[in-house]
Design a protein around this motif. Structure first.
Motif, mmCIF file in Angstrom:
data_model
loop_
_atom_site.group_PDB
_atom_site.id
_atom_site.type_symbol
_atom_site.label_atom_id
_atom_site.label_comp_id
_atom_site.label_asym_id
_atom_site.label_seq_id
_atom_site.Cartn_x
_atom_site.Cartn_y
_atom_site.Cartn_z
ATOM 1 N N ARG A 1 0.809 -1.346 0.101
ATOM 2 C CA ARG A 1 0.158 0.216 -0.013
ATOM 3 C C ARG A 1 0.881 1.311 -0.090
ATOM 4 O O ARG A 1 0.730 2.251 -0.770
ATOM 5 C CB ARG A 1 -0.916 0.025 1.192
ATOM 6 N N GLN A 2 1.782 1.203 0.730
ATOM 7 C CA GLN A 2 2.883 2.332 1.022
ATOM 8 C C GLN A 2 3.627 2.716 -0.063
ATOM 9 O O GLN A 2 4.052 3.751 -0.655
ATOM 10 C CB GLN A 2 3.660 2.150 2.390
ATOM 11 N N SER A 3 4.298 1.477 -0.597
ATOM 12 C CA SER A 3 5.154 1.763 -2.009
ATOM 13 C C SER A 3 4.545 1.986 -3.328
ATOM 14 O O SER A 3 5.113 2.511 -3.902
ATOM 15 C CB SER A 3 5.925 0.168 -2.010
ATOM 16 N N LEU A 4 3.304 1.476 -3.461
ATOM 17 C CA LEU A 4 2.732 1.598 -4.942
ATOM 18 C C LEU A 4 1.977 3.062 -4.885
ATOM 19 O O LEU A 4 2.183 3.675 -6.057
ATOM 20 C CB LEU A 4 1.382 0.584 -4.894
ATOM 21 N N ALA B 1 0.033 8.251 -7.205
ATOM 22 C CA ALA B 1 -0.585 9.557 -6.709
ATOM 23 C C ALA B 1 -0.537 10.756 -7.853
ATOM 24 O O ALA B 1 -1.203 11.354 -8.174
ATOM 25 C CB ALA B 1 -0.096 10.130 -5.616
ATOM 26 N N PRO B 2 0.671 10.796 -8.339
ATOM 27 C CA PRO B 2 0.799 11.787 -9.610
ATOM 28 C C PRO B 2 -0.201 11.636 -10.658
ATOM 29 O O PRO B 2 -0.575 12.214 -11.457
ATOM 30 C CB PRO B 2 2.442 11.744 -9.901
ATOM 31 N N HIS C 1 -7.380 13.569 -12.263
ATOM 32 C CA HIS C 1 -8.244 14.439 -11.741
ATOM 33 C C HIS C 1 -8.295 15.826 -12.495
ATOM 34 O O HIS C 1 -9.387 16.395 -12.768
ATOM 35 C CB HIS C 1 -8.150 14.561 -10.347
ATOM 36 N N SER C 2 -7.099 16.300 -12.872
ATOM 37 C CA SER C 2 -7.005 17.506 -13.673
ATOM 38 C C SER C 2 -7.747 17.433 -14.916
ATOM 39 O O SER C 2 -8.422 18.416 -15.293
ATOM 40 C CB SER C 2 -5.629 17.933 -13.769
ATOM 41 N N ARG D 1 -7.145 16.859 -5.236
ATOM 42 C CA ARG D 1 -5.740 16.372 -5.428
ATOM 43 C C ARG D 1 -5.141 15.707 -4.204
ATOM 44 O O ARG D 1 -5.722 15.454 -3.045
ATOM 45 C CB ARG D 1 -4.808 17.619 -5.343
ATOM 46 N N PHE D 2 -4.109 14.530 -4.417
ATOM 47 C CA PHE D 2 -3.537 13.705 -3.500
ATOM 48 C C PHE D 2 -2.244 13.954 -3.240
ATOM 49 O O PHE D 2 -1.412 14.473 -4.007
ATOM 50 C CB PHE D 2 -3.664 12.178 -4.122
#
Length: 252
Positions: free
Chosen positions: A97-100, A105-106, A112-113, A120-121
């Motif tokens: 979860r933390q590594s992916l 996120a980018p 979303h843009s 935004r994340f």
């Protein structure tokens, strides 16, 4: 087992989990983003070793690791069962979860843009989890699923509250043909401007598929519009199939 043997096993597990983070870092994320944009999913091959697959699938029978169990037939979700992990997550699940998340996120922000969605994340999953928790989404959502003969999963979306991360990961923990037949991952897309389509995603043991949780941006002459996506699992003919689902937003 002696103390030395126990220490050796622990060292091997830590080394395997560190290698997992290296494998995620080695993914061609530019190609993955292209595939996500075109199809709504991308397959990351052999992220988990067979030993890690066996480790995670074995958690299914360790009830203390989970906060709830869902029998799918009771809720017209299909047939089969799944369990939501509780906090703290098992090390390999938490690391995934933390590594992916930092790589996704980018991409999520660019999606979303394009779709004119304001949210935004942040750059780390810990920051995003805190946003979820402040909004009352405090229950962990990574889950372990088990399908046996004649089980299946209806098409659905995994939405649990106001804050929804637009991607999730699904890991196949058993070997098709050896451990089960049938049970293919199904993805459907409903497009407001053209006929819908469906994909069967071929996966091997240890593969991960990153897929869109609810919609993807589709380019048009006037910018982008949203195509709606759902996923499910076809009927299992025989054997047993376990999958690990990594959902990045928590639930209310």
């Amino acid at each position: 087992m002696s103390l030395f043997q126990s220490m050796s096993v622990c060292a091997d597990i830590i080394a395997a989990h560190d290698a997992l983070e290296d494998a995620i870092a080695a993914v061609d994320w530019a190609a993955a983003e292209t595939a996500l944009g075109l199809d709504g999913y991308t397959v990351l091959s052999s992220l988990l070793t067979p030993e890690q697959c066996d480790e995670v699938s074995g958690y299914f029978f360790q009830d203390a690791r989970f906060r709830s169990r869902i029998v799918m037939e009771r809720y017209a979700f299909g047939r089969g069962e799944y369990k939501y992990f509780s906090y703290p997550l098992p090390d390999v699940v938490g690391r995934l979860r933390q590594s992916l998340y930092p790589y996704l996120a980018p991409i999520a922000n660019r999606w979303h843009s394009a779709m004119r969605i304001d949210q935004r994340f942040p750059s780390t999953h810990a920051e995003f989890r805190e946003i979820c928790h402040r909004a009352g989404q405090q229950r962990p959502t990574p889950l372990l699923l088990r399908y046996q003969a004649n089980d299946y999963c209806c098409l659905h979306q995994d939405l649990y509250g106001e804050h929804v991360f637009p991607f999730q990961a699904i890991f196949l923990l058993n070997a098709p043909g050896r451990d089960f037949t049938g049970g293919e991952l199904l993805l459907t897309e409903s497009n407001p401007k053209k006929p819908g389509r469906a994909d069967v995603v071929p996966l091997r043991q240890g593969d991960a598929v990153i897929l869109a949780v609810n919609h993807r941006p589709v380019r048009s002459a006037r910018g982008f519009y949203r195509a709606n996506l759902r996923h499910g699992v076809s009927r299992l003919y025989w054997g047993q199939r376990h999958t690990l689902g990594i959902i990045f937003h928590d639930a209310k």
